[in-house]
Enzyme design. Structure first.
Site, PDB file in Angstrom:
ATOM      1  N   ASP A  36       0.824  -1.214   0.000  1.00  0.00           N
ATOM      2  CA  ASP A  36       0.000   0.000   0.000  1.00  0.00           C
ATOM      3  C   ASP A  36       0.854   1.258   0.000  1.00  0.00           C
ATOM      4  OD1 ASP A  36      -2.024  -1.705   0.152  1.00  0.00           O
ATOM      5  OD2 ASP A  36      -2.700  -1.164   2.181  1.00  0.00           O
ATOM      6  N   GLN A  37       1.935   1.178   0.782  1.00  0.00           N
ATOM      7  CA  GLN A  37       2.749   2.385   0.943  1.00  0.00           C
ATOM      8  C   GLN A  37       3.388   2.783  -0.386  1.00  0.00           C
ATOM      9  OE1 GLN A  37       5.702   2.017   3.969  1.00  0.00           O
ATOM     10  NE2 GLN A  37       6.364   4.133   3.692  1.00  0.00           N
ATOM     11  N   PHE A  47       2.316   2.016  -3.296  1.00  0.00           N
ATOM     12  CA  PHE A  47       1.239   2.494  -4.170  1.00  0.00           C
ATOM     13  C   PHE A  47       0.955   3.969  -3.873  1.00  0.00           C
ATOM     14  CE2 PHE A  47      -3.110   3.333  -5.363  1.00  0.00           C
ATOM     15  CZ  PHE A  47      -3.275   2.649  -6.554  1.00  0.00           C
ATOM     16  N   SER A  79     -34.634  -5.714 -20.021  1.00  0.00           N
ATOM     17  CA  SER A  79     -34.489  -6.475 -18.778  1.00  0.00           C
ATOM     18  C   SER A  79     -34.795  -7.930 -19.084  1.00  0.00           C
ATOM     19  CB  SER A  79     -35.404  -5.910 -17.697  1.00  0.00           C
ATOM     20  OG  SER A  79     -36.719  -6.015 -18.149  1.00  0.00           O
ATOM     21  N   LEU A  80     -34.795  -8.752 -18.064  1.00  0.00           N
ATOM     22  CA  LEU A  80     -35.001 -10.181 -18.262  1.00  0.00           C
ATOM     23  C   LEU A  80     -36.353 -10.564 -17.701  1.00  0.00           C
ATOM     24  CD1 LEU A  80     -31.521 -11.376 -16.981  1.00  0.00           C
ATOM     25  CD2 LEU A  80     -32.278 -11.321 -19.356  1.00  0.00           C
ATOM     26  N   GLU A 140     -25.072 -18.021 -15.082  1.00  0.00           N
ATOM     27  CA  GLU A 140     -24.274 -17.093 -14.278  1.00  0.00           C
ATOM     28  C   GLU A 140     -25.068 -16.529 -13.115  1.00  0.00           C
ATOM     29  OE1 GLU A 140     -23.984 -13.304 -16.995  1.00  0.00           O
ATOM     30  OE2 GLU A 140     -23.602 -15.071 -18.227  1.00  0.00           O
ATOM     31  N   ARG A 182     -29.201   2.386 -15.996  1.00  0.00           N
ATOM     32  CA  ARG A 182     -30.226   1.818 -16.877  1.00  0.00           C
ATOM     33  C   ARG A 182     -31.376   2.792 -17.130  1.00  0.00           C
ATOM     34  NH1 ARG A 182     -34.897  -1.075 -16.591  1.00  0.00           N
ATOM     35  NH2 ARG A 182     -35.229  -2.379 -18.411  1.00  0.00           N
ATOM     36  N   CYS A 188     -41.703   8.114  22.780  1.00  0.00           N
ATOM     37  CA  CYS A 188     -41.646   8.517  24.180  1.00  0.00           C
ATOM     38  C   CYS A 188     -41.469  10.034  24.219  1.00  0.00           C
ATOM     39  CB  CYS A 188     -40.463   7.826  24.855  1.00  0.00           C
ATOM     40  SG  CYS A 188     -40.052   8.564  26.451  1.00  0.00           S
TER      41      CYS A 188
HETATM   42  S1  IVH Z   1     -27.956  -9.780 -18.589  1.00  0.00           S
HETATM   43  C1  IVH Z   1     -30.382  -8.601 -22.195  1.00  0.00           C
HETATM   44  N1  IVH Z   1     -26.674 -10.867 -16.604  1.00  0.00           N
HETATM   45  O1  IVH Z   1     -30.758  -8.245 -13.871  1.00  0.00           O
HETATM   46  C2  IVH Z   1     -29.698  -9.127 -20.995  1.00  0.00           C
HETATM   47  N2  IVH Z   1     -28.289  -9.204 -16.116  1.00  0.00           N
HETATM   48  O2  IVH Z   1     -33.810  -7.780 -15.351  1.00  0.00           O
HETATM   49  C3  IVH Z   1     -29.425  -8.083 -20.026  1.00  0.00           C
HETATM   50  N3  IVH Z   1     -28.458  -8.677 -13.724  1.00  0.00           N
HETATM   51  O3  IVH Z   1     -31.209  -5.218 -15.544  1.00  0.00           O
HETATM   52  C4  IVH Z   1     -29.031  -8.451 -18.686  1.00  0.00           C
HETATM   53  N4  IVH Z   1     -26.937 -10.077 -13.030  1.00  0.00           N
HETATM   54  O4  IVH Z   1     -29.319  -5.358 -13.837  1.00  0.00           O
HETATM   55  C5  IVH Z   1     -27.614  -9.976 -16.974  1.00  0.00           C
HETATM   56  N5  IVH Z   1     -25.443 -11.894 -14.933  1.00  0.00           N
HETATM   57  C6  IVH Z   1     -26.359 -11.023 -15.298  1.00  0.00           C
HETATM   58  C7  IVH Z   1     -27.021 -10.212 -14.371  1.00  0.00           C
HETATM   59  C8  IVH Z   1     -27.992  -9.314 -14.816  1.00  0.00           C
HETATM   60  C9  IVH Z   1     -27.789  -9.143 -12.663  1.00  0.00           C
HETATM   61  C10 IVH Z   1     -29.531  -7.657 -13.641  1.00  0.00           C
HETATM   62  C11 IVH Z   1     -29.419  -6.519 -14.610  1.00  0.00           C
HETATM   63  C12 IVH Z   1     -30.710  -6.505 -15.389  1.00  0.00           C
HETATM   64  C13 IVH Z   1     -31.600  -7.357 -14.540  1.00  0.00           C
HETATM   65  C14 IVH Z   1     -32.526  -8.175 -15.384  1.00  0.00           C
END
Ligand code: IVH
Length: 681
Positions: free
Chosen positions: A31-32, A34, A80-81, A111, A134, A424
């Site tokens: 650390d130092q 760095f 989103s998913l 994942e 996002r 209180c």
């Molecule tokens: S992929 C089109 N991978 O989950 C694919 N998302 O509703 C886009 N998230 O908004 C996302 N871990 O914030 C992906 N390994 C991962 C993720 C991940 C967390 C979140 C991300 C996304 C939401 C899905």
């Protein structure tokens, strides 16, 4: 070596060391060393403002330039998913993909689903140029300044690797449990509201207007999606492995599944094992690996057809409710707490859970001895979601009811119609007395850092302090009474020289006598008198006595002071105990008026002017300049607009700010010009 070349070399080396430390967890220097390299770089950069680079490792500390986030359009929408909650739904996803690909073999990348907030990072020629939240998926906030402080996000990629000139990489910003716990501990000791979970903490932090706050809070980021025209591989997994080589933090827990069973194995494994991870996850993400197959499967309006999230079940267990106790907080609010038989839940032993307030308690209809269902979802603090009906015994124990009297002092509890909290009303109740002392010593008040909540608690229990004025009566003799012999007679004390900690406490208290009156006024903890109101009152009335004598009408004339504050001030001074505290503080030398120096520094030379501060300064700190602007009647604002009167610019003013100011024809004033303008030089 030329200094300019040394700057470039130091930047490159420091980027590498950052990567070794924050991404690989394998530092090669101490650390130092760095810090020494970093100081050298900062020193050289100060001498060479023409070499300013927003992506220099020195910029990771953030700045208090007020960030007003710009909304920007995403280059590619951030979808989103869709979520699934059980194996049946996962199986249906698998079948849909199989049918969609008409029998083609395919692999699924499994994942972790990180529980933070998603971020889109843009790189050009290996340099981070923009980071966007996002938002609504179509547009988000430009949080580049804040993201630069996250050490595991590379600012500059090593030269000569196979990344395209332009690419986007998406991932999740999160706050590891350890940082989250530390942050909440600090917030608790300052009497600030706690973050409910690491996700909220990460999100609140990333959207902070002051990037120095972000730099302090130790965020981390995992990247999970690479996009762009020239990305190196034809599969998601390989692209992420490439990103890992370029310096990004990519999870090691990714796995390719070749059939449905392998997906379930992964889910079952991580359903348990995720509790060992140092950060929060709320599910598993499954993605068809081949990019060509992803394209052929396509998207729906909201989410891709080639990916899905499997959400972990919020874990629930059933255990016996033994007792409900009532806790009185620092502000007097009373909270019911359930005490249960210890039970293992999501990796930790749970035996207490908050029941929030009287309404929640009533709705749950709890009886002592009931089996209750305890859940730990995204929130870190477990909660009771109901009585376990299946294990309800016929003869239930006593019904749990909210109490009428304070468990600390016996006062009758009060509840305002429109509020959920019961409190209180006795100001002399122990938690409230302690709360006031803790507020008094806190950083933005008297800043007595040598004292912490534990020490305050100890001194209070020993009867040494009861109110803030007692702090100034503490002496070394009181803090370190001589040891007693078996008969209770004092023994000669030989250790006085060594009472370092106590000396330190006393020095900190003595030092606080220099704290300016406006902060003393804030420290007194008058209800509704926050930092800004305290400043306004101190500037206008100049002394505690003038403020004490002021009428409601006089207070209402002060800019920013309304009826609620004015009445609260009046009420506070009407209390004899408060008057005594003020006299005692004054007698000990605590500042009870603005000094001549502070007064004479005031003018209205900048009245009505909005000033933006930008860059690095030589003569005074940024905070001092801010104070000077206010002392002269001006207002310090965060971002440049047509309304800005001028920019007070040090060296290294950000290029975007400079351009904007020039475009709007706003005057740029140097440090020296400013000082002579306000008459300091
Ligand atoms: S992929 C089109 N991978 O989950 C694919 N998302 O509703 C886009 N998230 O908004 C996302 N871990 O914030 C992906 N390994 C991962 C993720 C991940 C967390 C979140 C991300 C996304 C939401 C899905």
């Amino acid at each position: 070596m030329k200094e300019q070349d040394e700057i470039l070399q130091l930047r490159e080396e420091l980027h590498q060391h950052n990567h070794n430390y924050y991404v690989l967890n394998a530092p090669t220097i101490g650390d130092q060393q760095f810090d020494e390299m970093m100081h050298r770089l900062q020193e050289l950069e100060e001498r060479h403002p023409e070499m300013y680079d927003a992506n220099s490792p020195s910029q990771r500390v953030g700045s208090d330039l007020n960030n007003e986030f710009q909304t920007v359009q995403h280059k590619r929408p951030m979808l989103s998913l869709s979520n699934t909650y059980n194996q049946q739904e996962v199986s249906e996803f698998y079948q849909r993909v199989k049918e969609g690909l008409q029998g083609e073999p395919f692999q699924v990348c499994c994942e972790m689903k990180f529980d933070g907030l998603s971020i889109s990072l843009h790189y050009e020629k290996g340099r981070l140029v923009r980071a966007v939240t996002r938002g609504d998926g179509v547009q988000g906030d430009d949080v580049t300044e804040n993201v630069r402080t996250i050490r595991s996000i590379p600012l500059v990629l090593p030269a000569g690797l196979d990344y395209p000139d332009e690419f986007e990489i998406r991932g999740e910003v999160l706050m590891p449990f350890s940082s989250f716990e530390q942050l909440n501990k600090e917030r608790e000791s300052r009497g600030e509201a706690l973050f409910a979970n690491p996700r909220n903490a990460a999100s609140g932090t990333l959207k902070s207007k002051d990037s120095r706050v972000v730099a302090e809070r130790k965020l981390d980021a995992f990247l999970y999606y690479l996009l762009g025209d020239g990305i190196p591989a034809q599969s998601h997994y390989d692209n992420l492995q490439a990103a890992k080589r370029w310096g990004f933090k990519v999870s090691d827990n990714m796995c390719l599944a070749h059939n449905e069973q392998e997906i379930f194995d992964y889910i079952n494994l991580w359903n348990e094992k995720r509790h060992q991870l140092p950060y929060a996850t709320d599910g598993i993400v499954l993605k068809v690996n081949s990019l060509a197959q992803q394209r052929s499967l396509g998207l729906t309006a909201k989410s891709p057809r080639w990916a899905i999230a499997y959400k972990f079940q919020a874990e629930q267990v059933s255990t016996i409710l033994r007792e409900v106790t009532f806790q009185v907080g620092r502000t007097g609010v009373v909270t019911p707490v359930a005490n249960m038989d210890p039970v293992l839940l999501a990796g930790t032993v749970v035996k207490r859970a908050t029941l929030h307030n009287a309404d929640v308690l009533e709705a749950l209809d709890l009886h002592i001895g009931d089996y209750v269902l305890v859940e730990k979802g995204g929130e870190i603090i477990p909660k009771i979601v109901g009585v376990d009906e299946e294990r309800l015994s016929e003869t239930r124990g006593e019904k749990v009811r909210f109490i009428d009297r304070c468990p600390e002092c016996g006062a009758e509890l009060k509840r305002n119609e429109e509020e959920a909290a019961t409190y209180c009303p006795n100001d002399e109740c122990r938690p409230q007395l302690l709360g006031r002392i803790e507020h008094f010593i806190s950083r933005k008040a008297m800043n007595i850092t040598s004292l912490g909540p534990e020490t305050v608690d100890k001194y209070f229990s020993e009867g040494l302090i009861r109110d803030v004025a007692d702090l100034y009566d503490l002496t070394l003799d009181k803090l370190c009474p001589p040891p007693l012999d078996l008969f209770g007679n004092p023994l000669p004390d030989t250790g006085k020289q060594e009472h370092l900690q106590q000396r330190n406490v006393l020095a900190g208290i003595a030092e606080s006598k220099n704290v300016p009156f406006e902060r003393v006024l804030f420290a007194l903890g008058i209800r509704f008198v926050g930092e800004i109101a305290a400043k306004a009152l101190a500037r206008n009335f100049r002394s505690i006595h003038a403020l004490q004598d002021a009428t409601l009408e006089q207070m209402l004339e002060v800019n920013g002071i309304g009826l609620v504050i004015a009445q609260s001030v009046k009420q506070w001074f009407a209390d004899e105990h408060n008057q005594r505290v003020v006299s005692r503080l004054e007698a000990c030398g605590v500042q009870m008026e603005l000094s001549d120096e502070e007064m004479s520094q005031q003018s209205d030379r900048l009245a009505g002017q909005s000033v933006v501060i930008s860059g690095v300064f030589v003569h005074h700190s940024r905070d001092e300049y801010k104070a000077m602007i206010e002392q002269h009647g001006g207002k310090n604002v965060g971002s440049i607009s047509a309304k800005t009167s001028f920019v007070l610019a040090g060296s290294n003013m950000g290029p975007a700010k400079l351009e904007k100011a020039q475009k709007l024809g706003i005057r740029i004033m140097s440090e020296d010009e400013f000082l002579s303008f306000v008459g300091v030089n």
